[in-house]
Motif scaffolding. Structure first.
Motif, PDB file in Angstrom:
ATOM      1  N   HIS A 172       6.472  15.104  10.553  1.00 14.68           N
ATOM      2  CA  HIS A 172       6.899  14.323   9.386  1.00 14.68           C
ATOM      3  C   HIS A 172       7.703  13.084   9.783  1.00 14.68           C
ATOM      4  O   HIS A 172       7.385  11.987   9.327  1.00 14.68           O
ATOM      5  CB  HIS A 172       7.686  15.206   8.417  1.00 14.68           C
ATOM      6  CG  HIS A 172       8.174  14.488   7.215  1.00 14.68           C
ATOM      7  ND1 HIS A 172       7.344  14.159   6.165  1.00 14.68           N
ATOM      8  CD2 HIS A 172       9.395  13.998   6.906  1.00 14.68           C
ATOM      9  CE1 HIS A 172       8.043  13.504   5.260  1.00 14.68           C
ATOM     10  NE2 HIS A 172       9.282  13.395   5.685  1.00 14.68           N
ATOM     11  N   PRO A 173       8.737  13.196  10.629  1.00 19.66           N
ATOM     12  CA  PRO A 173       9.486  11.985  11.018  1.00 19.66           C
ATOM     13  C   PRO A 173       8.609  10.953  11.738  1.00 19.66           C
ATOM     14  O   PRO A 173       8.741   9.751  11.515  1.00 19.66           O
ATOM     15  CB  PRO A 173      10.587  12.507  11.940  1.00 19.66           C
ATOM     16  CG  PRO A 173      10.733  13.943  11.591  1.00 19.66           C
ATOM     17  CD  PRO A 173       9.374  14.406  11.173  1.00 19.66           C
ATOM     18  N   TYR A 174       7.696  11.422  12.590  1.00 22.97           N
ATOM     19  CA  TYR A 174       6.817  10.503  13.322  1.00 22.97           C
ATOM     20  C   TYR A 174       5.892   9.753  12.364  1.00 22.97           C
ATOM     21  O   TYR A 174       5.782   8.526  12.420  1.00 22.97           O
ATOM     22  CB  TYR A 174       5.988  11.282  14.350  1.00 22.97           C
ATOM     23  CG  TYR A 174       4.988  10.434  15.076  1.00 22.97           C
ATOM     24  CD1 TYR A 174       5.380   9.618  16.127  1.00 22.97           C
ATOM     25  CD2 TYR A 174       3.645  10.445  14.722  1.00 22.97           C
ATOM     26  CE1 TYR A 174       4.461   8.829  16.804  1.00 22.97           C
ATOM     27  CE2 TYR A 174       2.718   9.668  15.390  1.00 22.97           C
ATOM     28  CZ  TYR A 174       3.132   8.861  16.431  1.00 22.97           C
ATOM     29  OH  TYR A 174       2.221   8.089  17.090  1.00 22.97           O
ATOM     30  N   LEU A 175       5.237  10.496  11.466  1.00 24.90           N
ATOM     31  CA  LEU A 175       4.322   9.864  10.525  1.00 24.90           C
ATOM     32  C   LEU A 175       5.057   8.921   9.579  1.00 24.90           C
ATOM     33  O   LEU A 175       4.572   7.831   9.269  1.00 24.90           O
ATOM     34  CB  LEU A 175       3.562  10.921   9.731  1.00 24.90           C
ATOM     35  CG  LEU A 175       2.444  10.425   8.837  1.00 24.90           C
ATOM     36  CD1 LEU A 175       1.435   9.586   9.622  1.00 24.90           C
ATOM     37  CD2 LEU A 175       1.746  11.589   8.163  1.00 24.90           C
ATOM     38  N   LYS A 176       6.257   9.294   9.163  1.00 26.42           N
ATOM     39  CA  LYS A 176       7.058   8.419   8.306  1.00 26.42           C
ATOM     40  C   LYS A 176       7.354   7.103   9.013  1.00 26.42           C
ATOM     41  O   LYS A 176       7.213   6.029   8.425  1.00 26.42           O
ATOM     42  CB  LYS A 176       8.356   9.121   7.923  1.00 26.42           C
ATOM     43  CG  LYS A 176       9.231   8.306   7.006  1.00 26.42           C
ATOM     44  CD  LYS A 176      10.482   9.079   6.626  1.00 26.42           C
ATOM     45  CE  LYS A 176      11.389   8.247   5.738  1.00 26.42           C
ATOM     46  NZ  LYS A 176      12.611   8.971   5.389  1.00 26.42           N
ATOM     47  N   LYS A 187       0.856  -1.183   0.000  1.00 29.91           N
ATOM     48  CA  LYS A 187       0.000   0.000   0.000  1.00 29.91           C
ATOM     49  C   LYS A 187       0.896   1.238   0.000  1.00 29.91           C
ATOM     50  O   LYS A 187       2.022   1.205   0.443  1.00 29.91           O
ATOM     51  CB  LYS A 187      -0.913   0.033   1.227  1.00 29.91           C
ATOM     52  CG  LYS A 187      -1.775  -1.184   1.372  1.00 29.91           C
ATOM     53  CD  LYS A 187      -2.796  -1.256   0.271  1.00 29.91           C
ATOM     54  CE  LYS A 187      -3.703  -2.464   0.489  1.00 29.91           C
ATOM     55  NZ  LYS A 187      -4.634  -2.652  -0.589  1.00 29.91           N
ATOM     56  N   LYS A 188       0.368   2.333  -0.502  1.00 32.34           N
ATOM     57  CA  LYS A 188       1.129   3.579  -0.555  1.00 32.34           C
ATOM     58  C   LYS A 188       0.387   4.668   0.192  1.00 32.34           C
ATOM     59  O   LYS A 188      -0.829   4.639   0.304  1.00 32.34           O
ATOM     60  CB  LYS A 188       1.353   4.006  -2.001  1.00 32.34           C
ATOM     61  CG  LYS A 188       2.249   3.071  -2.774  1.00 32.34           C
ATOM     62  CD  LYS A 188       2.460   3.565  -4.167  1.00 32.34           C
ATOM     63  CE  LYS A 188       3.340   2.592  -4.940  1.00 32.34           C
ATOM     64  NZ  LYS A 188       3.551   3.055  -6.322  1.00 32.34           N
ATOM     65  N   MET A 215       3.685   0.404   4.935  1.00 34.34           N
ATOM     66  CA  MET A 215       3.348   1.261   3.784  1.00 34.34           C
ATOM     67  C   MET A 215       4.566   2.021   3.323  1.00 34.34           C
ATOM     68  O   MET A 215       5.431   2.389   4.103  1.00 34.34           O
ATOM     69  CB  MET A 215       2.247   2.244   4.173  1.00 34.34           C
ATOM     70  CG  MET A 215       0.943   1.575   4.530  1.00 34.34           C
ATOM     71  SD  MET A 215      -0.330   2.735   4.995  1.00 34.34           S
ATOM     72  CE  MET A 215      -0.825   3.342   3.409  1.00 34.34           C
ATOM     73  N   MET A 216       4.578   2.280   2.048  1.00 36.31           N
ATOM     74  CA  MET A 216       5.619   3.134   1.487  1.00 36.31           C
ATOM     75  C   MET A 216       5.098   4.554   1.502  1.00 36.31           C
ATOM     76  O   MET A 216       3.912   4.792   1.395  1.00 36.31           O
ATOM     77  CB  MET A 216       5.917   2.725   0.044  1.00 36.31           C
ATOM     78  CG  MET A 216       6.484   1.352  -0.115  1.00 36.31           C
ATOM     79  SD  MET A 216       6.670   0.903  -1.841  1.00 36.31           S
ATOM     80  CE  MET A 216       7.779   2.151  -2.420  1.00 36.31           C
ATOM     81  N   MET A 217       5.995   5.494   1.591  1.00 36.95           N
ATOM     82  CA  MET A 217       5.597   6.898   1.571  1.00 36.95           C
ATOM     83  C   MET A 217       6.060   7.502   0.270  1.00 36.95           C
ATOM     84  O   MET A 217       7.242   7.458  -0.057  1.00 36.95           O
ATOM     85  CB  MET A 217       6.217   7.623   2.744  1.00 36.95           C
ATOM     86  CG  MET A 217       5.619   8.947   3.003  1.00 36.95           C
ATOM     87  SD  MET A 217       5.767   9.256   4.755  1.00 36.95           S
ATOM     88  CE  MET A 217       6.101  10.947   4.745  1.00 36.95           C
ATOM     89  N   CYS A 218       5.140   8.023  -0.506  1.00 36.57           N
ATOM     90  CA  CYS A 218       5.469   8.644  -1.789  1.00 36.57           C
ATOM     91  C   CYS A 218       5.667  10.137  -1.563  1.00 36.57           C
ATOM     92  O   CYS A 218       4.744  10.820  -1.163  1.00 36.57           O
ATOM     93  CB  CYS A 218       4.350   8.436  -2.797  1.00 36.57           C
ATOM     94  SG  CYS A 218       3.988   6.714  -3.083  1.00 36.57           S
ATOM     95  N   LEU A 219       6.869  10.602  -1.793  1.00 36.97           N
ATOM     96  CA  LEU A 219       7.160  12.014  -1.594  1.00 36.97           C
ATOM     97  C   LEU A 219       7.206  12.728  -2.928  1.00 36.97           C
ATOM     98  O   LEU A 219       7.938  12.304  -3.826  1.00 36.97           O
ATOM     99  CB  LEU A 219       8.501  12.186  -0.871  1.00 36.97           C
ATOM    100  CG  LEU A 219       8.584  11.570   0.518  1.00 36.97           C
ATOM    101  CD1 LEU A 219      10.019  11.644   1.027  1.00 36.97           C
ATOM    102  CD2 LEU A 219       7.655  12.290   1.459  1.00 36.97           C
TER     103      LEU A 219
END
Length: 81
Positions: free
Chosen positions: A62-66, A38-39, A74-78
């Motif tokens: 941002h660091p916490y959510l990542k 999932k992304k 899940m992967m994080m799409c930046l």
């Protein structure tokens, strides 16, 4: 960003749903997420520029959510800026 962190409703959602056995489990190699493949897209708005020094250390959201997204698999799409 809410006081350099997450809005309370999002934090409550994470605390309620990111649970061992529900969205991830532990192995001898560390946590394994149940949401593999999932992304997620993280769009963050703030009243200043916290992506550049010396202000990056003030952005705790941002660091916490990542890390949460990594733990659940899940992967994080930046987006490129």
């Amino acid at each position: 960003m809410w006081n350099w962190g997450l809005p309370p409703h999002l934090k409550t959602f994470i605390d309620s749903d990111v649970l061992v056995g529900r969205t991830f489990h532990y192995t001898e190699n560390g946590p394994v997420g149940h949401l593999k493949g999932k992304k997620a897209i993280h769009i963050q708005v703030s009243g200043g520029t916290y992506s550049r020094e010396p202000y990056t250390k003030m952005d705790h959201s941002h660091p916490y959510l990542k890390q949460v997204l990594i733990i659940v698999g899940m992967m994080m799409c930046l987006p490129s800026m």
